[in-house]
Design an enzyme around this catalytic site. Structure first.
Site, PDB file in Angstrom:
ATOM      1  N   ASP A 182       5.779 -10.585  -7.298  1.00  0.00           N
ATOM      2  CA  ASP A 182       7.183 -10.985  -7.295  1.00  0.00           C
ATOM      3  C   ASP A 182       7.379 -12.448  -6.909  1.00  0.00           C
ATOM      4  O   ASP A 182       8.516 -12.906  -6.763  1.00  0.00           O
ATOM      5  CB  ASP A 182       8.042 -10.077  -6.406  1.00  0.00           C
ATOM      6  CG  ASP A 182       7.361  -9.659  -5.120  1.00  0.00           C
ATOM      7  OD1 ASP A 182       6.231 -10.102  -4.867  1.00  0.00           O
ATOM      8  OD2 ASP A 182       7.954  -8.873  -4.361  1.00  0.00           O
ATOM      9  N   HIS A 207       5.693  -2.872   3.416  1.00  0.00           N
ATOM     10  CA  HIS A 207       6.778  -2.929   4.401  1.00  0.00           C
ATOM     11  C   HIS A 207       6.828  -1.693   5.299  1.00  0.00           C
ATOM     12  O   HIS A 207       7.509  -1.713   6.332  1.00  0.00           O
ATOM     13  CB  HIS A 207       8.125  -3.082   3.705  1.00  0.00           C
ATOM     14  CG  HIS A 207       8.315  -4.383   3.006  1.00  0.00           C
ATOM     15  ND1 HIS A 207       8.087  -5.597   3.613  1.00  0.00           N
ATOM     16  CD2 HIS A 207       8.693  -4.670   1.723  1.00  0.00           C
ATOM     17  CE1 HIS A 207       8.319  -6.565   2.751  1.00  0.00           C
ATOM     18  NE2 HIS A 207       8.677  -6.038   1.601  1.00  0.00           N
TER      19      HIS A 207
END
Length: 330
Positions: A243, A121
């Site tokens: 995830d 990110h």
């Protein structure tokens, strides 16, 4: 087949107990690494390495914020992302771990960098989403000094906005991301395809909540792997965030640990380039099992996809890419 694990007791200074991205979650993931796996400790990346992706202002800002953080305290840069006094050093080791994994892959050996904080990110001028510096992008940019083309495959639950932004105008990096639609950071639409010379070298596959390993395998076999084969990369970097597991608290994708073995095997068999995996997210109880399946696939084991059928939405996404015609070429 041999593979190496890049990790070490180097990241614990960047820690906020109780935060999803803590040292405890790396310790839990490492429980999935086989006892006999070869482990290698990274050296720190240099500011020059970081500057191939990040602005000098961003690098110095993180350094200063960490230096000014009181010992034993945590400072939040945004509601999700924190630093401690030791975070800058930990982040340099994380980027250095990604670089070492890439070096091992370029020498012909699969490698998995189990490092933190994660990176995908982090944009060139901004830390966000638990990430300070973009480990995978930094390693890929360094590799481009030696090779012509790098592919980055991102299977994290969330879209890797930072990685996409770093190479959005480049035809030397193919960026492929599969992620849950609508989640943070709310980027990664199919119409984000790159710009200028990089047009067509960004491929996003947002999948709806409840998607399974069958949907991921379909995207890989019908979209990502054909693009990889056309691109013929010298190196494949995987932003390996687990995830998307069924028991992860941050999302609603339903992969099981063995599905990550399936995906790893598909990538390993897709071309001549060795894989350099770099840990991104992964916060569920079965994370260690997913790491074990990845390691098994790196070692040569192959997993069979589960028996469920892909969702109609995944099939429509594949058909949309087939109709558009992927422009990726070597």
């Amino acid at each position: 087949m041999s593979y190496s694990i890049v990790t070490g007791d180097l990241f614990a200074g960047h820690d906020a107990p109780g935060h999803p991205e803590s040292q405890a979650r790396l310790d839990a993931a490492l429980a999935g690494v086989p006892a006999g796996a070869r482990r290698m400790a990274p050296e720190q990346a240099t500011p020059t390495d970081l500057a191939r992706v990040h602005t000098h202002r961003h690098i110095e800002s993180i350094r200063s914020l960490c230096r000014e953080c009181p010992p034993g305290r945590v400072r939040y840069l945004d509601p999700d992302t924190y630093v401690t006094r030791q975070s800058f050093d930990a982040a340099l080791y994380a980027a250095g771990g990604a670089i070492l994994a890439v070096e091992r892959a370029l020498e012909g050996e699969h490698s998995f960098a189990l490092v933190r904080p994660p990176g995908h990110h982090a944009e060139p001028d901004r830390a966000m989403g638990f990430c300070l510096f973009n480990n995978a992008a930094v390693a890929a940019a360094r590799a481009l000094r030696e090779v012509d083309r790098v592919a980055i495959l991102d299977w994290d639950l969330h879209h890797g906005n930072g990685t996409e932004k770093a190479f959005y105008t480049s035809d030397r990096v193919l960026y492929c991301s599969v992620h849950e639609a609508g989640l943070f950071p709310r980027t990664g639409r199919p119409d984000e395809r790159g710009a200028g010379p990089g047009t067509g070298y960004t491929i996003n596959a947002p999948l709806e909540a409840g998607s399974t390993g069958a949907d991921y395998a379909l995207i890989f076999s019908e979209v990502f792997i054909p693009a990889l084969r056309r691109f013929e990369p010298d190196l494949v970097v995987v932003s390996a965030g687990q995830d998307a597991l069924f028991d992860d608290p941050l999302g609603l994708i339903l992969l099981h640990p063995e599905d990550f073995g399936v995906l790893t095997g598909m990538l390993a068999d897709a071309g001549r380039a060795s894989l350099a995996l770099v840990l991104e997210g992964g916060y569920g109880r079965s994370h260690a099992e997913a790491v074990a399946a990845i390691c098994a696939a790196l070692g040569g084991a192959r997993f069979m996809p589960g028996g469920s059928r892909p969702k109609e939405s995944a099939r429509l996404l594949v058909e949309a890419y087939a109709g558009a015609g992927l422009t990726v070429s070597a």
